[in-house]
Design a protein around this motif. Structure first.
Motif, PDB file in Angstrom:
ATOM      1  N   GLY A  97      -2.802  64.781  45.681  1.00  0.00           N
ATOM      2  CA  GLY A  97      -3.947  63.900  45.502  1.00  0.00           C
ATOM      3  C   GLY A  97      -4.137  63.359  44.114  1.00  0.00           C
ATOM      4  O   GLY A  97      -5.231  62.903  43.773  1.00  0.00           O
ATOM      5  N   ASP A  98      -3.100  63.379  43.268  1.00  0.00           N
ATOM      6  CA  ASP A  98      -3.227  62.869  41.900  1.00  0.00           C
ATOM      7  C   ASP A  98      -2.130  61.832  41.679  1.00  0.00           C
ATOM      8  O   ASP A  98      -1.010  62.148  41.253  1.00  0.00           O
ATOM      9  CB  ASP A  98      -3.116  64.014  40.896  1.00  0.00           C
ATOM     10  CG  ASP A  98      -3.525  63.587  39.487  1.00  0.00           C
ATOM     11  OD1 ASP A  98      -3.465  62.379  39.191  1.00  0.00           O
ATOM     12  OD2 ASP A  98      -3.898  64.475  38.686  1.00  0.00           O
ATOM     13  N   ARG A  99      -2.453  60.591  41.991  1.00  0.00           N
ATOM     14  CA  ARG A  99      -1.454  59.522  41.909  1.00  0.00           C
ATOM     15  C   ARG A  99      -1.012  59.276  40.464  1.00  0.00           C
ATOM     16  O   ARG A  99       0.164  59.029  40.194  1.00  0.00           O
ATOM     17  CB  ARG A  99      -2.045  58.241  42.509  1.00  0.00           C
ATOM     18  CG  ARG A  99      -1.081  57.081  42.559  1.00  0.00           C
ATOM     19  CD  ARG A  99       0.122  57.416  43.423  1.00  0.00           C
ATOM     20  NE  ARG A  99       1.158  56.399  43.324  1.00  0.00           N
ATOM     21  CZ  ARG A  99       2.367  56.538  43.836  1.00  0.00           C
ATOM     22  NH1 ARG A  99       2.686  57.662  44.459  1.00  0.00           N
ATOM     23  NH2 ARG A  99       3.260  55.583  43.722  1.00  0.00           N
ATOM     24  N   TRP A 143       3.481  59.911  36.414  1.00  0.00           N
ATOM     25  CA  TRP A 143       3.978  60.474  35.157  1.00  0.00           C
ATOM     26  C   TRP A 143       5.205  61.365  35.424  1.00  0.00           C
ATOM     27  O   TRP A 143       6.168  61.350  34.642  1.00  0.00           O
ATOM     28  CB  TRP A 143       2.854  61.280  34.492  1.00  0.00           C
ATOM     29  CG  TRP A 143       3.270  61.935  33.199  1.00  0.00           C
ATOM     30  CD1 TRP A 143       3.527  63.240  32.993  1.00  0.00           C
ATOM     31  CD2 TRP A 143       3.483  61.294  31.945  1.00  0.00           C
ATOM     32  NE1 TRP A 143       3.889  63.466  31.704  1.00  0.00           N
ATOM     33  CE2 TRP A 143       3.865  62.275  31.021  1.00  0.00           C
ATOM     34  CE3 TRP A 143       3.394  59.960  31.515  1.00  0.00           C
ATOM     35  CZ2 TRP A 143       4.148  61.999  29.693  1.00  0.00           C
ATOM     36  CZ3 TRP A 143       3.679  59.670  30.184  1.00  0.00           C
ATOM     37  CH2 TRP A 143       4.042  60.694  29.287  1.00  0.00           C
ATOM     38  N   VAL A 144       5.178  62.139  36.523  1.00  0.00           N
ATOM     39  CA  VAL A 144       6.338  62.959  36.878  1.00  0.00           C
ATOM     40  C   VAL A 144       7.543  62.059  37.144  1.00  0.00           C
ATOM     41  O   VAL A 144       8.661  62.333  36.682  1.00  0.00           O
ATOM     42  CB  VAL A 144       6.022  63.838  38.105  1.00  0.00           C
ATOM     43  CG1 VAL A 144       7.291  64.518  38.636  1.00  0.00           C
ATOM     44  CG2 VAL A 144       4.975  64.886  37.764  1.00  0.00           C
ATOM     45  N   THR A 177      11.616  64.180  47.410  1.00  0.00           N
ATOM     46  CA  THR A 177      10.273  64.181  46.846  1.00  0.00           C
ATOM     47  C   THR A 177       9.338  64.920  47.804  1.00  0.00           C
ATOM     48  O   THR A 177       9.262  64.572  48.992  1.00  0.00           O
ATOM     49  CB  THR A 177       9.762  62.756  46.614  1.00  0.00           C
ATOM     50  OG1 THR A 177      10.641  62.085  45.707  1.00  0.00           O
ATOM     51  CG2 THR A 177       8.348  62.781  46.021  1.00  0.00           C
ATOM     52  N   VAL A 178       8.648  65.925  47.293  1.00  0.00           N
ATOM     53  CA  VAL A 178       7.739  66.736  48.105  1.00  0.00           C
ATOM     54  C   VAL A 178       6.415  66.895  47.354  1.00  0.00           C
ATOM     55  O   VAL A 178       6.250  66.431  46.216  1.00  0.00           O
ATOM     56  CB  VAL A 178       8.344  68.126  48.414  1.00  0.00           C
ATOM     57  CG1 VAL A 178       9.621  67.997  49.236  1.00  0.00           C
ATOM     58  CG2 VAL A 178       8.615  68.894  47.125  1.00  0.00           C
ATOM     59  N   THR A 179       5.473  67.527  48.013  1.00  0.00           N
ATOM     60  CA  THR A 179       4.134  67.766  47.427  1.00  0.00           C
ATOM     61  C   THR A 179       3.987  69.242  47.048  1.00  0.00           C
ATOM     62  O   THR A 179       4.542  70.117  47.719  1.00  0.00           O
ATOM     63  CB  THR A 179       3.035  67.381  48.432  1.00  0.00           C
ATOM     64  OG1 THR A 179       3.254  66.039  48.858  1.00  0.00           O
ATOM     65  CG2 THR A 179       1.653  67.487  47.794  1.00  0.00           C
ATOM     66  N   SER A 180       3.244  69.494  46.011  1.00  0.00           N
ATOM     67  CA  SER A 180       3.051  70.870  45.539  1.00  0.00           C
ATOM     68  C   SER A 180       2.178  71.649  46.515  1.00  0.00           C
ATOM     69  O   SER A 180       1.428  71.078  47.313  1.00  0.00           O
ATOM     70  CB  SER A 180       2.400  70.875  44.154  1.00  0.00           C
ATOM     71  OG  SER A 180       1.079  70.363  44.241  1.00  0.00           O
ATOM     72  N   ALA A 181       2.269  72.973  46.416  1.00  0.00           N
ATOM     73  CA  ALA A 181       1.434  73.888  47.211  1.00  0.00           C
ATOM     74  C   ALA A 181       0.908  74.974  46.277  1.00  0.00           C
ATOM     75  O   ALA A 181       1.519  75.283  45.249  1.00  0.00           O
ATOM     76  CB  ALA A 181       2.245  74.507  48.353  1.00  0.00           C
ATOM     77  N   ARG A 182      -0.228  75.545  46.639  1.00  0.00           N
ATOM     78  CA  ARG A 182      -0.810  76.587  45.792  1.00  0.00           C
ATOM     79  C   ARG A 182       0.004  77.871  45.919  1.00  0.00           C
ATOM     80  O   ARG A 182       0.363  78.295  47.018  1.00  0.00           O
ATOM     81  CB  ARG A 182      -2.260  76.853  46.198  1.00  0.00           C
ATOM     82  CG  ARG A 182      -3.192  75.709  45.860  1.00  0.00           C
ATOM     83  CD  ARG A 182      -4.639  76.140  45.998  1.00  0.00           C
ATOM     84  NE  ARG A 182      -5.547  75.044  45.736  1.00  0.00           N
ATOM     85  CZ  ARG A 182      -5.946  74.664  44.521  1.00  0.00           C
ATOM     86  NH1 ARG A 182      -5.500  75.319  43.468  1.00  0.00           N
ATOM     87  NH2 ARG A 182      -6.771  73.654  44.371  1.00  0.00           N
ATOM     88  N   ASP A 183       0.273  78.498  44.782  1.00  0.00           N
ATOM     89  CA  ASP A 183       0.942  79.787  44.781  1.00  0.00           C
ATOM     90  C   ASP A 183      -0.110  80.899  44.928  1.00  0.00           C
ATOM     91  O   ASP A 183      -1.315  80.606  45.004  1.00  0.00           O
ATOM     92  CB  ASP A 183       1.766  79.966  43.502  1.00  0.00           C
ATOM     93  CG  ASP A 183       0.921  79.995  42.240  1.00  0.00           C
ATOM     94  OD1 ASP A 183      -0.322  80.031  42.346  1.00  0.00           O
ATOM     95  OD2 ASP A 183       1.487  79.999  41.142  1.00  0.00           O
TER      96      ASP A 183
END
Length: 778
Positions: free
Chosen positions: A533-535, A540-541, A576-582
């Motif tokens: 959710g942070d375009r 920047w990545v 390209t994938v999305t992060s997940a909470r550890d």
């Protein structure tokens, strides 16, 4: 002169009244002494906290050490925290390396420890020497060269060490220390905690005052009969009351001395007592002089006042005591206003603001009025209840009839527990209501991992070995372990331009699938991970992680001057994938690569992070994890995952409440036991008569239980109602809402347990008094 003569005569009666007189005086002295000892301990708390805080500040680093540009000198020291935990107990410690010939030493340390040596606290030395400390000895493989003195410890039970090193550097995380001693002072308590501390003091000390007032009236029936004999020889009623005041004064003075002895004896053992991992030095328990003087004056004066007030309701005539007849009913009209007035005072005090200083006096006065008002209501409630009881088994009838004839003694014994339980209910409601302000939800998931470790500024090879070592540790089920570094986009940039930078995390497929939304993975895969959710951050990545283009691996740290930066080409087929909470509740983004895509051992500099799940059925699995961390890096940080964290000051206040509540409950139990024994002594002839008529011991034992239980049950009901009302008002004052209404259930169970314990402890005396020879008289 008349006053002094009558007081002196009362003192002579108390001191030379034979065995009965001394038994009564001893009971009073013990009862008052227990209360005085607790008051002296309470008056020592400010001194104890001040000395503890002073020692804590003395061993903190000086303000100059907090600057990043502390210059190296002959006295500076490099150190890194090596604190750990062992079987639920915190073990503080530092790894230190001197930078000169005169290194600064912590308080309580006579000589700086050499390499592979350590100085330890006495408690830690004892633990390491015992069989229980076997696993801890593996974690601290240093030779003990000295012992930390009391000036360097917060408590005698503290586990603390300082270890010497010859390899610690700033590159390995060492922090330069200029000296010890922080004179910034302690943090001020926030207003909400001020309110909490005030209520705690009131709740813990009001039962003590009630107990002392009760102890002064031990043996009242026998004293009144003796005073009737004085009236027979011509003493007027005023002199009789002054003589009774003299007896009470003598008992209270002996109680002061007994309390001082109890306090001094108990203080000598306080260092060996540890509750909830806290203890205190005996030398810290020193009452404030003005508080000690106040106790020395207030206790005898209170004894005299209570005695004179009690005698106003008794008509002592030359031929006997009118109280032996049916007493007139207690009045309710003057008892109700006091708790109501207390609630009004608290209501008029208004709500507590987060920033405005709190005035303690109205809050304390309101709480005292409510609690003392409950103690005044209890005699009327007990009388009103027992007067309506009829019939039942023989033990029940004996108990009820005794309470109907004279419920005053039983009520006085129960008033302490009524006040204590009411205050505890209010405190628990207050704690529950303000807990959200001092407890923070961390977002961590202890079900996925129980420990996390972090070590910085190591080579990629060492970081890889760290993850492998944790996976080989006994009791470890899963390790979410990554080797991490920063990567940049190659190129030349001006001073005003920001070089695109992101993170590179290397791990196996199982690890990467825990920290990113990856559906399939095989060794050799690479992923570009966008934050959820942070375009803007995703763009920047992508500016750094250009697929098919080169990136620079850690260009600023770990390479020799003038050396060519290490570069690596990001595969063009990277997904390209999305992060997940550890399990820590954190998001990871940037570039993630498996070990087959890039060998972490080739990285010039890296960080290693591991989140570890252990098998709960393996005993000491947590200690094996910490031992592995210490072998890899003594400065490695090992943390425990928890779903909620608690504010340190809030936790400190809660610890103080636990200490005080434990002491108060012990005092209440002692109060009820002494009162019970005194009542049995008063009824010795009556018990002998019942036995002579064939009454069974079991019947009398059950009657004693009911005589104790009935007032306690009524007292607990009054305490619950009063405590809920007080708690609701206090919660309104701090602008909170009541979250838990059923907190009184454990407290009611505690009250029932005290009743049972007091009854069982009084049975031996009851059996001894139920003999026919108790009918003898002189």
């Amino acid at each position: 002169m008349t006053w002094l003569r009558d007081l002196g005569l009362g003192i002579r009666f108390a001191a030379a009244g034979g065995r009965e007189g001394w038994a009564r005086t001893a009971l009073t002295a013990v009862g008052v002494g227990l209360g005085v000892a607790l008051l002296l301990a309470a008056s020592s708390v400010p001194q104890l906290l001040d000395l503890r805080s002073a020692r804590e500040r003395a061993r903190e680093e000086v303000a100059a050490s907090r600057r990043a540009d502390v210059p190296k000198s002959d006295t500076t020291v490099l150190r890194i925290s090596a604190e750990t935990e062992y079987r639920g107990r915190s073990v503080g410690g530092f790894l230190m390396r001197p930078e000169g010939t005169r290194p600064a030493t912590p308080p309580g340390v006579a000589g700086f420890p050499g390499p592979r040596e350590m100085v330890v606290s006495p408690a830690l030395r004892e633990l390491l020497a015992s069989s229980e400390g076997e696993l801890l000895r593996e974690r601290l493989p240093y030779r003990i060269s000295g012992t930390i003195g009391d000036p360097g410890l917060l408590s005698p039970g503290e586990l603390l060490f300082y270890a010497g090193s010859d390899s610690l550097t700033t590159a390995a995380g060492g922090h330069r220390l200029a000296g010890y001693g922080n004179d910034s002072g302690s943090d001020r308590l926030p207003p909400l905690l001020v309110v909490l501390v005030i209520i705690i003091c009131v709740v813990l000390l009001v039962p003590v005052a009630i107990f002392i007032a009760t102890a002064v009236r031990f043996g009242g029936d026998r004293r009144d009969r003796r005073l009737a004999a004085l009236r027979l020889v011509g003493t007027d009623i005023r002199s009789t009351r002054r003589i009774a005041a003299g007896e009470a004064l003598f008992g209270s003075v002996l109680g002061l001395l007994a309390g001082l002895v109890f306090f001094l004896v108990g203080r000598s053992f306080v260092g060996a007592v540890e509750l909830w991992d806290h203890s205190a030095f005996p030398s810290d328990l020193v009452p404030a002089p003005w508080l000690a003087a106040l106790i020395a004056v207030a206790v005898p004066l209170a004894a005299v006042f209570v005695t004179l007030a009690a005698l106003r309701s008794v008509v002592i005539e030359p031929l006997g005591v009118v109280r032996g007849a049916r007493a007139r009913r207690r009045r309710l009209w003057w008892r109700l206003p006091m708790p109501a007035l207390g609630l009004v005072v608290l209501g008029l005090t208004g709500r507590v603001d987060e920033t405005t200083p709190v005035s303690p006096f109205p809050i304390a006065a309101g709480a005292v009025l409510v609690l003392v008002g409950l103690a005044l209501l209890l005699p009327w409630l007990v009388e009103a209840f027992v007067n309506r009881l009829r019939g039942g088994p023989v033990p029940w009838q004996l108990a009820v009839r005794r309470l109907q004839l004279n419920s005053g003694a039983a009520t006085r014994a129960v008033s302490g527990i009524t006040v204590a339980v009411a205050g505890a209910v209010a405190l628990q409601m207050l704690f529950a209501a303000m807990g959200d302000d001092f407890e923070r939800v961390t977002g961590q998931d202890p079900s996925r991992a129980q420990f996390h470790t972090y070590s910085e500024k190591v080579s990629g090879d060492a970081a890889t070995r760290t993850v492998e070592a944790f996976r080989a540790t006994k009791g470890v089920e899963t390790v979410i372990g990554t080797v991490e570094t920063y990567v940049t986009r190659p190129g030349t940039y001006t001073a005003d331009e920001l070089q695109p930078t992101t993170s590179l995390s290397i791990g196996d497929c199982a690890t990467l699938m825990e920290i990113a939304e990856i559906t399939s993975c095989k060794d050799g895969d690479v992923f570009v991970v966008h934050p959820r959710g942070d375009r803007k951050m995703s763009d920047w990545v992508d500016r750094t992680a250009r697929k098919g283009k080169e990136i620079e691996l850690d260009p600023t740290v770990g390479t020799a001057a003038g050396a060519k930066p290490l570069r690596w080409t990001l595969p063009a087929d990277a997904r390209t994938v999305t992060s997940a909470r550890d399990p820590l509740g954190e998001d990871h983004w940037g570039i993630m690569a498996t070990v087959g895509a890039i060998d972490p051992r080739t990285l010039p500099n890296a960080q290693t992070m591991a989140q570890i799940r252990v098998d709960g059925s393996v005993e000491d699995a947590a200690e094996y994890v910490r031992n592995t961390a210490a072998r890899i890096d003594p400065g490695m940080r090992v943390g425990t995952l928890t779903s909620v964290t608690r504010d340190r000051q809030y936790a400190s206040v809660q610890t103080g409440l636990r200490f005080g509540a434990a002491a108060t409950l012990l005092l209440i139990a002692a109060s009820m036991l002494v009162s019970q024994l005194e009542q049995l002594r008063e009824r010795r002839r009556l018990l002998s008569v019942l036995v002579a008529f064939g009454t069974r011991r079991v019947t009398l034992g059950w009657s004693v239980l009911w005589q104790t239980a009935v007032p306690v049950v009524i007292g607990l009901l009054a305490a619950i109602a009063g405590g809920l009302g007080l708690g609701a008002v206090l919660t309104w004052m701090i602008a909170k809402t009541v979250t838990q209404w059923w907190l009184f259930l454990p407290l009611a169970g505690t009250g029932a347990g005290i009743v049972l314990a007091v009854t069982l402890l009084s049975l031996p005396l009851l059996w001894r008094m139920m003999r026919p020879d108790g009918l003898r008289t002189e």
